[in-house]
Scaffold this motif. Structure first.
Motif, PDB file in Angstrom:
ATOM      1  N   GLU A 259      45.087  -0.056  26.092  1.00 33.14           N
ATOM      2  CA  GLU A 259      45.292   0.979  25.095  1.00 33.14           C
ATOM      3  C   GLU A 259      44.626   0.610  23.778  1.00 33.14           C
ATOM      4  N   ARG A 260      44.734  -0.662  23.393  1.00 32.24           N
ATOM      5  CA  ARG A 260      44.129  -1.046  22.116  1.00 32.24           C
ATOM      6  C   ARG A 260      42.617  -0.944  22.175  1.00 32.24           C
ATOM      7  N   LYS A 261      42.063  -1.275  23.325  1.00 33.00           N
ATOM      8  CA  LYS A 261      40.618  -1.163  23.471  1.00 33.00           C
ATOM      9  C   LYS A 261      40.189   0.302  23.431  1.00 33.00           C
ATOM     10  N   ILE A 262      40.969   1.159  24.099  1.00 32.74           N
ATOM     11  CA  ILE A 262      40.611   2.576  24.132  1.00 32.74           C
ATOM     12  C   ILE A 262      40.755   3.190  22.751  1.00 32.74           C
TER      13      ILE A 262
ATOM     14  N   PRO B 202      37.400   1.058  10.776  1.00 40.40           N
ATOM     15  CA  PRO B 202      36.359   0.735  11.755  1.00 40.40           C
ATOM     16  C   PRO B 202      35.376  -0.332  11.292  1.00 40.40           C
ATOM     17  N   ARG B 203      35.093  -0.420   9.989  1.00 36.17           N
ATOM     18  CA  ARG B 203      34.030  -1.337   9.579  1.00 36.17           C
ATOM     19  C   ARG B 203      34.494  -2.796   9.619  1.00 36.17           C
TER      20      ARG B 203
ATOM     21  N   ARG C  72      46.799  10.553  23.376  1.00 37.87           N
ATOM     22  CA  ARG C  72      47.535   9.934  22.282  1.00 37.87           C
ATOM     23  C   ARG C  72      46.655   9.682  21.077  1.00 37.87           C
ATOM     24  N   TRP C  73      45.452   9.198  21.319  1.00 37.32           N
ATOM     25  CA  TRP C  73      44.623   8.816  20.178  1.00 37.32           C
ATOM     26  C   TRP C  73      43.785   9.971  19.664  1.00 37.32           C
TER      27      TRP C  73
ATOM     28  N   GLN D 289      38.217   5.268  17.914  1.00 33.44           N
ATOM     29  CA  GLN D 289      38.069   5.195  16.461  1.00 33.44           C
ATOM     30  C   GLN D 289      36.806   4.446  16.043  1.00 33.44           C
ATOM     31  N   ARG D 290      35.923   4.213  16.960  1.00 31.44           N
ATOM     32  CA  ARG D 290      34.659   3.514  16.702  1.00 31.44           C
ATOM     33  C   ARG D 290      34.902   2.136  16.089  1.00 31.44           C
ATOM     34  N   ARG D 291      35.864   1.438  16.669  1.00 31.86           N
ATOM     35  CA  ARG D 291      36.076   0.049  16.288  1.00 31.86           C
ATOM     36  C   ARG D 291      35.729  -0.814  17.487  1.00 31.86           C
TER      37      ARG D 291
END
Lengths: 197, 467, 183
Positions: free
Chosen positions: B52-55, A52-53, B368-369, B60-62
């Protein structure tokens, strides 16, 4: 973007293929899927770069487990002589166009093992052609991302349809270590052609 | 009449302003049969990947992809339009255009949302070397991705997008969906076998075992809805769920008692497994098989598998909506939509169906995630020991309900759909149908609590308490 | 569970093999010296005797005694066994000499299966042949590697399959003993 000098230059740039090539390079640049592959402590930093970072997914990079679907191999960690031929096989299994980032001192030049070790390969560039060297032991994720940005510069200049020129290898902010160059694989090393038809 | 379905007939007649000629019919076929797939399902499925990648990033707090905007494609368009100018002037014009405030803002946001990501991925795959391994069975290996796409796209033909937008109208469309989506099994098996790779083969075997197992609960769930509605026509099933007034929601199948709700859950879980989605992605478990059946696929062929997966996810979403959630009907006040002009009504209905599909789609990604992957035997046990008995129980319950409710009444005519007989369930049996199981569940849970001191042993085992 | 002292264990072992020598390392730690021929018998006794019950082979490694402060100086390979008993909570160290040439020791893999990998490693790096080992082949180095690198008289090869060990222009003021033709 640096332009090549020479006769026919002005004409060359107006050919539509160049524009298409630029577009293709844009796509490759923003979609560098990397191979899930790490052999030592650099792998921890590589994982952290995906966390994440630092989040290399921002750059469109996601890990792929199989070399067939990967565009970028990040050689993260110490490569022994025994491992080197496996790395070579993995590299051969990747489809063109493919790029290699050598991450950390061990993969660059053998690092702390370069002097007294009988088993460690002094630089993975003896087996696969390396595009970008990332120095550090291990490099922090920032350094790796810096290397990836340098690689993206390179990918941007990659021409699918047009003429390709060989380029010098990149070390972010450094000269190439020890006159880095790719040596062709030894003829009797256990390496195939990646199982292509 | 051309015999190509209501939608083609109507559009062709409207285009020609009378009896349609071949040109009008061709246009209508293109617009009704081809365009929805190519312009709607295809891009949405491709867009599903970036979604999906955004979700995943959000969970995952990215940040997720935020560097690929639409400037690359825009630059190509600019170069094409200004192809007669020298390159410097093209660049200058492009820079000037990108500096316009609205353009700059739009490009910034497209980058932030990663809108260009799927374009970039597609372009990348297009330019990637197409590798066929030496040990592979060439023809089988090459053909499998196309078959997967066919299996993922064919079921869309019979799905009612809107009242006037059904590509292929048939009495047995529910069966058609089940039958054509079964093609994916063959495709995955072909991919696994044709690759000449042990991981691919193992992945293919797993995929077949899993998909064939989960066809059973899916078939039973569809069978339950068919039993309730008395028809196999998906469009008729949608029409059956119509209720006049504001609370159209109450006419939906999912509201017709707990058994249909149970069937919805069975269908959703089994559908998740049909799409090979985590937590059921046994067939491409990275930690066990390198990448499963698509280990040897590179470039666009792999992209086709990915696209087929997302298309199938969308399909499961659309099927859940069609079978249980009233299809393209609005949850509140359906009958007024029919008064609108046809094009507007079609658009609104298609959007409503899309919204329902998207909700299910997002739910699948959330799952899924969040959840880890099942083990192979757990996946199989879930299919045969949990989902199939639940589906059979629901079937039995629906049959008993139909018997007890006694007889059918003539249902509502909905738009151009004729009235069909529907189960005679007045408000009192309907209420009882909901209250009795809920009460029974409450009583059972309380009894279990009283007996086991608040925590059931099965629950305790599950949470690892007192181990 | 009664943990035995080193002397008690040594006495029990001597009942099987009287030639076992009781010695002390330079750091004061006691160990038993076992003749190579008796290793299998001693190992079986250590594992099966209910008073000893050494059920765990914690480690099996080796030391090259060449240029080692050993009295009297010798050039054998010393194979070292570290044993522990989970039943009695006592431990013992065994030492076996394998002569530099004809370097062979009976395998204890039949007694402790953990020895299969340990002995492969010692074979790979020190060249000790463990007779009776089910599958004695290299474990860390490539299968076609020449020599056993942890021996003190090992000469570093110049290259492996034509890939040199040093990079272009790389040199060191001190470097390990290298084979002929190496910088």
């Amino acid at each position: 973007m640096t332009r090549r000098e020479g006769p026919g230059d002005a004409f060359d740039d107006r050919i539509h293929l160049t524009a298409v090539d630029e577009f293709l390079a844009w796509g490759k640049e923003h979609s560098l899927f990397y191979l899930l592959f790490a052999t030592a402590c650099c792998g921890i930093e590589l994982m952290q770069a995906g966390g994440p970072r630092y989040d290399v997914d921002r750059l469109g990079m996601i890990p792929r487990a199989t070399p067939r679907q990967a565009d970028l191999m990040i050689v993260a960690g110490t490569i022994t002589h025994k491992m080197a031929s496996r790395v070579r096989t993995l590299w051969e299994q990747m489809g063109e166009p493919r790029w290699v980032v050598s991450m950390g001192s061990c993969a660059n030049s053998g690092g702390p093992f370069s002097k007294w070790s009988y088993s460690v390969l002094n630089g993975i560039d003896k087996y696969v052609p390396v595009d970008v060297y990332v120095p550090g032991c291990p490099p922090r994720p920032e350094a790796l991302i810096d290397g990836v940005m340098a690689l993206r510069e390179r990918v941007r200049r990659y021409r699918t349809l047009g003429e390709r020129s060989t380029e010098p290898h990149v070390v972010a902010g450094h000269e190439a270590p020890f006159g880095a160059r790719c040596q062709l694989p030894p003829p009797d090393a256990p390496a195939g052609d990646g199982g292509r038809a | 009449m051309t015999g190509l379905g209501h939608a083609v007939d109507t559009l062709a007649a409207w285009l020609a302003g009378g009896p349609p000629g071949w040109f009008a019919v061709t246009l209508a076929v293109l617009a009704v049969w081809v365009a929805p797939l190519l312009l709607l399902v295809f891009p949405v499925a491709a867009f599903g990947q970036i979604l999906e990648r955004k979700i995943a990033a959000a969970i995952q707090r990215r940040k997720g992809p935020n560097s690929a905007g639409l400037d690359g494609p825009l630059r190509l368009v600019f170069r094409a339009v200004l192809c007669l100018l020298p390159r410097e002037r093209q660049d200058r014009a492009f820079a000037a255009f990108c500096n316009l405030v609205p353009v700059r803002t739009a490009l910034l946001w497209s980058r932030r949302l990663g809108l260009g990501q799927f374009v970039a991925d597609g372009i990348k795959m297009l330019g990637k070397e197409d590798i066929v391994p030496r040990g592979a069975d060439g023809a089988v290996f090459r053909f499998a991705p196309y078959l997967a796409l066919v299996g993922a796209f064919l079921p869309w033909c019979v799905l009612p997008f809107a009242q006037h937008l059904v590509m292929l109208e048939t009495e047995v469309s529910a069966l058609f969906v089940l039958a054509t989506s079964g093609l994916v099994v063959v495709a995955l098996k072909m991919a696994g076998w044709g690759s000449g790779n042990k991981w691919s083969l193992l992945g293919g075997m797993r995929a077949v075992a899993q998909l064939v197992s989960y066809e059973v609960p899916i078939g039973l769930a569809v069978g339950g809805v068919v039993l309730w509605c008395g028809t196999m026509d998906l469009h008729a099933i949608v029409g059956q769920q119509y209720a006049p007034g504001v609370f159209t929601l109450l006419g939906w199948n999912v509201c017709q008692g707990p058994f249909l709700l149970l069937l919805l859950l069975v269908f959703f879980v089994a559908g998740l497994a049909e799409c090979q989605r985590s937590p059921f992605d046994m067939a491409e478990a990275e930690s066990e098989l390198v990448s499963g059946f698509n280990t040897e696929y590179s470039g666009l062929r792999w992209g086709m598998f990915a696209l087929a997966e997302y298309t199938e996810m969308l399909l499961i979403g659309a099927l859940v909506a069609t079978l249980f959630l009233g299809g393209y009907q609005s949850p509140i006040g359906e009958q007024w939509l029919l008064l609108l002009p046809t094009w507007l009504e079609t658009l609104l209905h298609a959007l409503i169906l899309g919204a329902k599909t998207l909700v299910v789609f997002l739910l699948m990604m959330w799952i899924r995630w969040t959840l880890p992957r099942f083990r192979v035997d757990q996946v199989m046990r879930l299919a045969w020991l949990v989902l199939v008995p639940l589906a059979l129980l629901s079937l039995l319950g629906i049959a008993v309900t139909l018997l007890v409710a006694g007889g059918t009444t003539e249902g509502m005519a909905y738009g151009r759909l004729a009235a069909r007989p529907r189960p005679d369930l007045s408000w009192l049996p309907w209420l009882l149908l909901w209250i009795v199981p809920v009460l029974a569940a409450v009583v059972l849970v309380r009894a279990a609590n009283a007996r086991y001191g608040g925590r059931h042993p099965a629950l305790r085992r599950l949470t690892g308490e007192g181990a | 569970m009664t943990a035995l002292s080193h002397e008690q264990i040594a006495a029990a072992v001597r009942s099987v093999c009287p030639e076992v020598g009781d010695q002390r390392a330079s750091n004061g730690r006691p160990f038993l010296h076992v003749p190579a021929a008796a290793v299998a018998d001693v190992a079986r006794c250590l594992r099966d005797d209910p008073a000893l019950r050494f059920d765990a082979l914690m480690d099996l490694t080796a030391v090259d005694l060449l240029q080692f402060p050993y009295t009297p100086p010798r050039d054998d390979i010393a194979v070292v066994y570290l044993l522990f008993s989970y039943a009695h909570r006592h431990k013992i160290t065994l030492e076996v000499f394998a002569p530099r040439q004809a370097c062979a020791v009976p395998s204890v893999a039949a007694v402790w299966p953990a020895a299969i990998y340990f002995e492969r490693e010692v074979f790979d790096l020190f060249g000790v042949t463990f007779t009776g080992h089910p599958q004695l082949r290299r474990i860390l180095m490539p299968d076609d590697w020449q020599g056993h690198p942890l021996r003190k008289d090992y000469l570093y090869p110049a290259d492996y399959h034509g890939v040199p060990h040093l990079r272009d222009g790389q040199s060191f003021s001190t470097s390990p003993p290298r084979a002929e033709g190496t910088s």
